[in-house]
Design a protein around this motif. Structure first.
Motif, PDB file in Angstrom:
ATOM      1  N   ALA C 419       0.763  -1.224   0.085  1.00 33.89           N
ATOM      2  CA  ALA C 419      -0.017   0.171  -0.033  1.00 33.89           C
ATOM      3  C   ALA C 419       0.786   1.232   0.067  1.00 33.89           C
ATOM      4  O   ALA C 419       0.452   2.300   0.263  1.00 33.89           O
ATOM      5  CB  ALA C 419      -0.811   0.050   1.125  1.00 33.89           C
ATOM      6  N   TYR C 420       2.085   1.307  -0.085  1.00 28.93           N
ATOM      7  CA  TYR C 420       3.132   2.304   0.212  1.00 28.93           C
ATOM      8  C   TYR C 420       3.506   2.774  -1.349  1.00 28.93           C
ATOM      9  O   TYR C 420       3.458   2.263  -2.242  1.00 28.93           O
ATOM     10  CB  TYR C 420       4.278   1.647   0.749  1.00 28.93           C
ATOM     11  CG  TYR C 420       3.825   1.358   2.223  1.00 28.93           C
ATOM     12  CD1 TYR C 420       3.769  -0.136   2.257  1.00 28.93           C
ATOM     13  CD2 TYR C 420       3.647   2.041   3.261  1.00 28.93           C
ATOM     14  CE1 TYR C 420       3.513  -0.679   3.651  1.00 28.93           C
ATOM     15  CE2 TYR C 420       3.257   1.403   4.381  1.00 28.93           C
ATOM     16  CZ  TYR C 420       3.028   0.163   4.666  1.00 28.93           C
ATOM     17  OH  TYR C 420       2.906  -0.341   5.847  1.00 28.93           O
ATOM     18  N   CYS C 422       2.225   5.813   1.573  1.00 30.99           N
ATOM     19  CA  CYS C 422       0.856   6.136   2.053  1.00 30.99           C
ATOM     20  C   CYS C 422       1.050   6.943   3.444  1.00 30.99           C
ATOM     21  O   CYS C 422       2.215   7.187   3.705  1.00 30.99           O
ATOM     22  CB  CYS C 422       0.199   4.899   2.468  1.00 30.99           C
ATOM     23  SG  CYS C 422       0.659   3.969   3.594  1.00 30.99           S
ATOM     24  N   LYS C 429       4.019  10.171   6.965  1.00 31.84           N
ATOM     25  CA  LYS C 429       4.330   9.606   5.629  1.00 31.84           C
ATOM     26  C   LYS C 429       5.158   8.272   5.833  1.00 31.84           C
ATOM     27  O   LYS C 429       6.064   8.550   6.419  1.00 31.84           O
ATOM     28  CB  LYS C 429       4.736  10.833   4.927  1.00 31.84           C
ATOM     29  CG  LYS C 429       3.860  11.930   4.544  1.00 31.84           C
ATOM     30  CD  LYS C 429       4.539  12.921   3.741  1.00 31.84           C
ATOM     31  CE  LYS C 429       3.540  14.095   3.071  1.00 31.84           C
ATOM     32  NZ  LYS C 429       2.761  14.531   3.961  1.00 31.84           N
TER      33      LYS C 429
END
Lengths: 162, 290, 797
Positions: C419-420, C422, C429
């Protein structure tokens, strides 16, 4: 009030003749009078073990020992035991296991470890932990120290001095 | 944390020691192992004018050595904890002391700290006083006037207060050698190995099958002095080891133990722990091989 | 257990050749420490050295009505006595605030208090004597008259109307307040199938470094120079502080840090008694020393972590987290500590709660309040232990209420590994984390299923074991976002100077400092690898503002990642310059040459061309043999600061296995595991031991350590017999493993690892204890978890 008292103490094999105040403890004498700064004062009430040195062959808390009480006695410090090689295998094991970080507890820790090796050569891991539990280390979490002592115990039992 | 100034003398004889004590009175403190005294001096909690080092008297039979004679075992005041720890005689004949001594601090302290020092200082969480009380030992004091004998059960009077009179020092303690059929158990609860315990129990009894007789039960950390739990002892005397006997002994404790709140444990917690430890000590006492 | 550290030999994704990087090499600088031949500040000798002790307030809050130092002055060996006013003639006060903590306020603080003491132990006078013992003798002759003032010790009342305000000019006892609201939080809670709530308390505790704080200050009036030998993590920061507050030009101040006996954040702050020592040297024009003894350390080393956090978690019945909410109240001392402020710890709690999880809604409230207890500030893992315990505690409670396995509940909610980059609900961050890989690895490492089966079996026998998990994110390698943006003169960049010596050795001078964690060793490994040298050819120098480049020092787990990158870049540049010389000497193209095993060799033929010592000889002694236009440049400096991310986050997960005795409340630690992703692992042995040491400190917080104050502000347990630190007898073996997600913000790819152990351990232990107590429907939430607290939770007392 109190005058100084003359003492003759055999430190690392050398007789030191000094006049000392009765109130001076062994660590301050070693560090300030003799310049042997390997022994450390971590608490000055006998709990942390950083001051552990050997007097007449037994480990003691240097901060709870008056210098005048060691008159005529043999005192061994980390410097002496390093130079004589007595701690060589322990020091090597400590080094290889990184059983020290800041090093402040290390002289006392080595003294206690050497005492364990001499007094309890069959110690298991729990017994090592218990024997060393009078020496405070804030950096390592103790495990590497226990590993190093365990390794030297095993080696000495086999008659191998690395 | 440097100690205040004081003078220092190391008498070579008891007579010299008594001279010094008399001359300096309240200004004098006896120094043997110094493991408690030196800490208090470094913290400047005490400012004596002179320390009288009695370790120079270690060669005197009156003050040192562990000896067995005619069913009695004497432990000299200048005996170190380590000597007690290593003594075969103690292990066999005053087993409770052997069980207690590994709980005292750590090796470096035990190498130097003395039996007499612990008895004389009488910390309520110390190990030897409660053992002496449980085992009904005698404390032998010595002064210029000679020796005086005080049962341990009368020697410890109040917090840090013993029956020691000015000019006296502890010479030794005398225990009965553990007779056949007798067992002893020493247990304490401490959060870290070597710490002063929260509570400790010294139990001693004749165990025949599972019958308990001549029961002694004493506690450390449960009052200003070692607490002999006479009511709990009475509840066990002559009885068989069984859950309701144990329960009766535990219930009796609330009436005779007087622990105070400390930084970490309340009175209620200490009483609870004393009950738990009692149950465990009695179980151990009646196990084979205890 | 003799298992050595794991060896991830190649860090995927980096361009660095392995060489020594990733190897568990023992530290060269540990040898002298093993022989007792280190040089800690108190070991150093100076002519005419005078010793300082401080007369400290016995009261938590009192006006100094009258101070009579005259008798003390006459005491044998006493050289001088000073009160706060005398010190103030050469030293200006300070205020511990930073611009980016909106609204933070604090009162000016003098190195020695002038009108009023605001905590028990605050220095109100200084006595200087020939020996420490004589100074302490004189201390007893100080006569002081005090007007005792109300002492504020209960943080819950700090903001209540009617509670006396410690600094009336500030208006109230609020140091810093912060609110964060993503919006949609109330909605999330109202549509949740399940809301769990719990309040957590964290006992104030402290670092207990074995070496006390130590400083020797040596002012030379003839040159208007000040040389300070100080056990500090940040020598350049201290150089700046001494310069500004004592009005000595910056370049005239030199700070030297030799061996340091443990720090953990304790020695990164500005202490009034240390600054006063420097002021005293200026006043007396001779070297002076101050070393905090153990009792002083407990009274005046910064404390940390006194928090009360109310937490709520909203989730669906399938176990999906919808929202976290916290209300954090934390007590600091009467002053915010300078220059990093005492607002950062609470700020971190707000930033990090809920961090590992994928929820979008979050609301947090923070109140940092003044009290008349010792000052508090950043101590290892700053805020993380609180945030992680709150997060992982409430997650475990949710698992309990849902009847779901805690590992499974975490698996459902941890941010996915793909998911990065993100951003968290709190605005943090993330570049690249690996929560799921770490969870999988942990469960396998500890044989989670087997432990659960054992647990169930043992319960039937009346033995109560507990397993506690703690997932976490951790701030490392911070940019100026941490302090610089707020106006602090704290450097977030570091530099490394690498110099080829004529004999072919390389000296590496770095602005990051060493306290035993092995920064010097790691820099040697990097330098040797990059340059193609063997380790014995490298010498590392740290801790001297006159020698190293300017930099930030050690804090926030930045040493290896930031300092290491500077060493790497400088190493690459020096290698290039060396090859320039060699190419000129050999009259070949530089691109055909390389260096390995201390020798320049021909990349094409493989033939050795010359030892590095030959480059050194010609470069330094025979440049006349080189081309006319050629200048050899065999010393190179490079600096590095993280740019892309404000903080470089790492992630990890820990597990604790305990056995709780329900009759005594005693907790036995059976084992501990940690899987840590800190990017490129430079020296697995050193990193793993940082983890273990950190875990044990966290265990200390969970079970043992507590600075206990009475209602009137007296520290009750300021010694090592009454304040319990972890000793070897009670500690478990700890198994450490790694996942590696290097950061692309540096070529080295190393993130920090110094604090992770401490961040996660209290949560893991708390969860383990509560897991053990679950059959009794008992829970404990106030650290440290003493037998008393556990027995109370069990209803036994």
């Amino acid at each position: 009030m109190a005058g100084k008292r003359q003492t003759a103490i055999i430190v690392n094999g050398v007789t030191e003749n000094r006049a000392v105040e009765p109130r001076t403890h062994l660590i301050d004498y070693l560090r300030d009078e003799l310049g042997l700064t390997g022994a450390h004062a971590g608490c000055e009430h006998g709990v942390c073990g950083a001051c552990t040195v050997r007097v007449d062959g037994q480990i003691v808390r240097g901060c709870l020992t008056l210098v005048v009480q060691t008159d005529g006695k043999r005192v061994d410090t980390i410097e002496g035991l390093s130079d004589s090689g007595e701690l060589a295998d322990l020091q090597k094991a400590f080094h290889e296991h990184n059983a020290l970080q800041c090093g402040f507890c290390t002289p006392g820790m080595l003294m206690a470890a050497q005492d364990l090796l001499r007094e309890k050569p069959d110690a298991n891991r729990d017994e090592i932990r218990e024997y060393m539990s009078g020496n405070y280390c804030r950096c390592t979490g103790y495990q590497a120290i226990v590993d190093a002592v365990e390794e030297v115990l095993a080696a000495r039992k086999q008659g191998v001095r690395a | 944390m440097k100690a205040p100034q004081f003078d220092y003398a190391k008498p070579a004889s008891l007579a010299e020691a008594f001279d010094l004590l008399e001359r300096h009175g309240d200004e004098a403190k006896l120094l043997a192992g110094g493991q408690t005294l030196m800490a208090t001096l470094n913290m400047r909690l005490s400012q004596p004018g002179i320390l009288i080092d009695i370790t120079g008297l270690a060669n005197l039979a009156a003050l040192s050595g562990i000896r067995a004679e005619a069913g009695r075992v004497s432990v000299g005041a200048l005996t170190t904890h380590r000597q007690i720890e290593r003594s075969e005689l103690i292990a066999q004949q005053v087993t409770m002391l052997a069980q207690a001594v590994p709980h005292i601090a750590h090796i470096a302290i035990r190498n130097v700290g003395t039996f007499g020092g612990s008895i004389a200082f009488a910390d309520p969480a110390a190990e030897y006083p409660v053992c002496a009380v449980a085992l009904n030992a005698d404390i032998v004091l010595v002064s210029r006037q000679g020796e005086r004998r005080v049962p341990a059960r009368q020697f410890f009077k109040a917090l840090y207060e013993t029956d020691l009179k000015p000019g006296e020092m502890v010479a030794r303690a005398e225990f009965n050698a553990q007779p056949p059929g007798y067992r002893s158990v020493f247990m304490e609860l401490a959060r870290r190995h070597g710490d002063y315990a929260i509570v400790g129990v010294a139990a001693h009894a004749k165990v025949t099958g599972n019958l308990l007789s001549d029961v002694s039960l004493a506690y450390l950390g449960m009052g200003g002095i070692p607490m002999l739990a006479r009511k709990a002892m009475a509840a066990l005397e002559g009885k068989a080891y069984a859950p309701d006997t144990v329960a009766a002994a535990q219930a009796a404790l609330a009436g005779e133990l007087d622990p105070s709140d400390d930084l970490y444990s309340t009175t209620a917690t200490k009483l609870h722990l004393a009950r738990v430890l009692t149950g465990r000590a009695l179980a151990a006492l009646t196990q084979p091989g205890a | 257990m003799n298992a050595r550290a794991e060896l991830p030999v190649v860090a995927p994704g980096t361009r660095t050749d392995t060489g020594y990087i990733g190897k568990s090499i023992p530290r060269a600088n540990a040898k002298r420490l093993l022989q007792g031949r280190g040089a800690y500040t108190d070991d150093l000798r100076f002519p005419r050295l005078a010793h300082i002790v401080y007369f400290r307030s016995p009261h938590a809050h009192a006006r100094i009505v009258h101070l009579d130092l005259s008798k003390a002055k006459q005491s044998p060996g006493v050289i001088a006595v000073f009160d706060g006013r005398a010190i103030a003639t050469v030293c200006t006060p300070w205020v511990g605030v930073l611009g980016h903590l909106k609204g933070i306020k604090s009162a000016p603080q003098h190195p020695v208090a002038i009108e009023r003491a605001c905590w028990q132990g605050e220095a109100v006078a200084a006595i200087v004597a020939e020996t420490r013992a004589q100074a302490e003798d004189a201390l007893q002759l100080v006569e002081a008259e005090w007007e005792e003032l109300p002492a504020l010790t209960d943080m819950e009342t700090a903001l209540a109307p009617g509670t006396p305000v410690i600094h009336p000019e500030l208006g109230d006892n609020l140091c810093f307040h912060r609110e964060l609201d993503t919006g949609g939080v109330d909605d999330a809670f109202s549509r949740a199938d399940l809301v769990v709530e719990e309040t957590y308390h964290f006992g104030r505790h402290t670092g207990v470094t074995l070496e006390g704080r130590s400083i020797v200050a040596d002012y030379n009036p003839a040159q208007h120079t000040l040389t300070v030998y100080q056990a500090t993590q940040a020598p350049h920061m201290m150089q700046d502080v001494f310069s500004r507050h004592l009005n000595i030009p910056e370049a005239n101040v030199r700070v030297v840090t030799k061996d340091v006996g443990g720090s953990f954040g304790i020695k990164v702050h500005v202490y009034p008694d240390e600054v006063a020592a420097a002021a005293i040297s200026v006043l007396l024009k001779r070297p002076v020393k101050f070393v905090a003894d153990r009792m002083e350390s407990f009274l005046t080393d910064i404390h940390a972590r006194e928090h009360r956090v109310r937490a709520r978690l909203a989730l669906t019945k399938e176990g999906e987290f919808l929202a976290f909410e916290i209300d954090d109240l934390t007590a600091i001392g009467p002053y915010s500590v300078y220059p990093r402020t005492s607002g950062i710890e609470g700020n971190q709690v707000v930033n990090l709660t809920g961090g590992p999880y994928a929820h979008k809604q979050y609301r947090a409230r923070l109140d940092v309040v003044f009290t008349n207890k010792n000052v508090t500030c950043q101590y290892r893992a700053v805020g993380h232990p609180v945030a992680v315990a709150v997060t992982e505690g409430i997650v475990d409670l949710a698992a309990l209420k849902l009847g779901m396995d805690p590992a499974e509940l975490r698996r459902k909610n941890l941010i996915a590994d793909d998911a990065y980059p993100c951003t968290s609900a709190s605005g943090m961050k993330f570049e690249l984390l690996s929560h799921h890989q770490c969870l999988d690895k942990l469960l396998a490492l500890m044989d989670y299923r087997k432990l659960r089966a054992e647990q169930a079996e043992l319960r039937t026998q009346g033995v109560y074991r507990g397993i506690g998990l703690a997932a976490m994110i951790e701030v490392t390698n911070p940019s100026p976002a941490f302090y610089g943006v707020g106006g602090a003169r704290i450097s977030a960049q570091d530099g490394a100077t690498l110099r080829l010596e004529p004999t072919g050795m390389v000296t590496v001078m770095v602005s990051v400092t060493e306290q035993g964690q092995g920064t010097e060793a790691v820099f040697a490994q990097i330098a040797a690898t990059v340059l193609g040298l063997t380790m014995d050819k490298i010498k590392v120098v740290t801790g001297d503002t006159e020698v190293t480049p300017y930099g930030g020092g050690t804090w926030a787990s930045r040493g290896a990642g930031i300092g290491g990158e500077a060493v790497l870049q400088a190493g690459k540049a020096l290698k290039s310059n060396i090859l320039d010389v060699a190419a000129a000497m050999l009259n070949v193209d530089k691109s055909t040459l390389d260096i390995t095993a201390n020798e320049v060799f021909d990349k094409i033929t493989g033939a050795t061309r010359m030892p590095l010592s030959e480059v050194g000889r010609v470069g330094y002694f025979r440049p006349d043999t080189l081309p006319m236009t050629f200048q050899a440049e065999l010393t190179v400096t490079r600096h590095y600061t993280p740019r892309t991310y404000g903080f470089t986050f790492t992630n990890g997960i820990q597990a604790s296995l305990v056995e709780v005795d329900p009759d005594t409340g005693f907790v036995k630690l059976l084992k501990h595991w940690a899987v840590e992703d800190c990017g490129t692992v430079l020296n697995p042995m050193l990193v793993d031991e940082q983890m273990r040491g950190g875990i044990v400190q966290g265990i200390g917080a969970a079970l043992f350590e507590h600075c206990i104050y009475s209602e009137d502000g007296q520290l009750q347990n300021g010694n090592l017999a009454d304040y319990l630190v972890p000793m070897s007898g009670e500690m478990p073996d700890m198994l450490i493993a790694h996942v590696s997600s290097p950061t692309k913000t540096s070529e080295l790819g190393a993130k920090g690892a110094g604090e992770a152990g401490t961040a996660g351990a209290p949560a893991a232990v708390m969860n383990a204890i509560n897991d053990a107590l679950a059959p009794f429907q008992a829970r404990v939430t106030a650290q440290p978890f003493t037998p008393e607290k556990i027995l109370r939770a069990l209803g036994k007392v």
